[in-house]
Design an enzyme around this catalytic site. Sequence first.
Site, PDB file in Angstrom:
ATOM      1  CB  THR A 115      -0.412   6.286  -0.105  1.00  0.00           C
ATOM      2  OG1 THR A 115      -1.226   5.120  -0.092  1.00  0.00           O
ATOM      3  CG2 THR A 115      -1.057   7.328  -0.990  1.00  0.00           C
ATOM      4  CB  THR A 167      -1.497   6.681   3.846  1.00  0.00           C
ATOM      5  OG1 THR A 167      -2.540   6.737   2.899  1.00  0.00           O
ATOM      6  CG2 THR A 167      -0.579   7.849   3.759  1.00  0.00           C
ATOM      7  CB  SER A 226      -0.946   0.006   1.200  1.00  0.00           C
ATOM      8  OG  SER A 226      -0.218  -0.210   2.387  1.00  0.00           O
ATOM      9  NE  ARG A 246      -8.764   7.350  -4.597  1.00  0.00           N
ATOM     10  CZ  ARG A 246      -8.099   7.168  -3.461  1.00  0.00           C
ATOM     11  NH1 ARG A 246      -6.807   6.879  -3.493  1.00  0.00           N
ATOM     12  NH2 ARG A 246      -8.693   7.272  -2.309  1.00  0.00           N
ATOM     13  CB  THR A 271      -3.894   6.278   7.440  1.00  0.00           C
ATOM     14  OG1 THR A 271      -3.703   5.107   6.639  1.00  0.00           O
ATOM     15  CG2 THR A 271      -4.481   5.870   8.782  1.00  0.00           C
ATOM     16  N   GLY A 272      -6.386   5.884   5.485  1.00  0.00           N
ATOM     17  CA  GLY A 272      -7.697   5.274   5.270  1.00  0.00           C
ATOM     18  C   GLY A 272      -8.296   5.733   3.960  1.00  0.00           C
TER      19      GLY A 272
END
Length: 331
Positions: free
Chosen positions: A209, A191, A89, A219, A242-243
Amino acid sequence: MTDRRHFIKIGLAGTAALAAGCTEIPKEEEGELHVAPVTKANGAVILSTWDHGLPANAKAWDVLASGGSILDAVEQGVMVTESDFTNRSVGLGGRPDRDGHVTLDACIQDHDGRAGSVAFVQRFEHPVSIARAVMEKTPHVMLVGEGAEQWALENGFSRNEIVLPEVMEEWKKWAATSNYKPVANIENHDTIGMVAMDATGKLAGSCTTSGMAYKIHGRVGDSPIIGAGLFVDGEAGAACATGVGELAIRTAGSHTVVELMRQGRTPDEACRETLQRIQRKHKELADMQIGFLAIRADGAYGGWGLRKGFSYALRTGDRDELVQAGHQFDE
Ligand code: GLY
């Protein structure tokens, strides 16, 4: 005392707004705000997201210990994660987009708010270093795509053409059905965001990330967007996210956390209040995870996740550990 002053301040602001005929601004759940005693570092403190933050923090700590600046520390710390090609990731080991391209986003910001960022760059090992070079060598903040790549090549960065067969195999299997369903804390275990303060109180932060796995080509998430994935203002504090990046972008999440700390919230309170705002604005949050980390200008630090499972790496003079953050939802 501080907390009580905070409530009084909100009360007066609300009364003034109503007297002026303004629509009442929805308040966060005030009674829920006081979630933890303030934890303060006595000296330098480094926070970074998830367990991949532990080796990143170790590097950042070494940089500080050997006399490097806080900006060197947050850059070189997350470079460790970018160079870990087993990480799915962050960096070139990350999962590709739905068309099979690994596209990278990163940013960096210093105590004085100077910032650099790159988005949608391919085949470079250290996007965070390109972001720092954008900050230091150009009048701009953000370069994207082909332009960013061309500028990086012209400014001393080299391509890394690594292709990881196991990652491409996994992508091909996914592409057979194209049935993407995010799994909180697994595919969104994404991230690396790092915020740090040195022993003199100087702050800095970084974020890098490969973004959401199998995203639409083109994107860009929150990680390269100053104010969403990262925000640093030496007068108030630093925060990173993050997320699911879309949630952080829509709420200018990291900026919101810093502004709440400026108004007197503790880091935990500021992160939690920002998550409450995200909850209020989004009816559908199933399977989504988002977490924030924060350091206030006085050295208080903390972090909070939307759902259980968000962890962060903490490094201070006497602590080097993974912390399970507080959370809004148990599942
Ligand atoms: N938080 C990383 C992303 O959404 O791309």
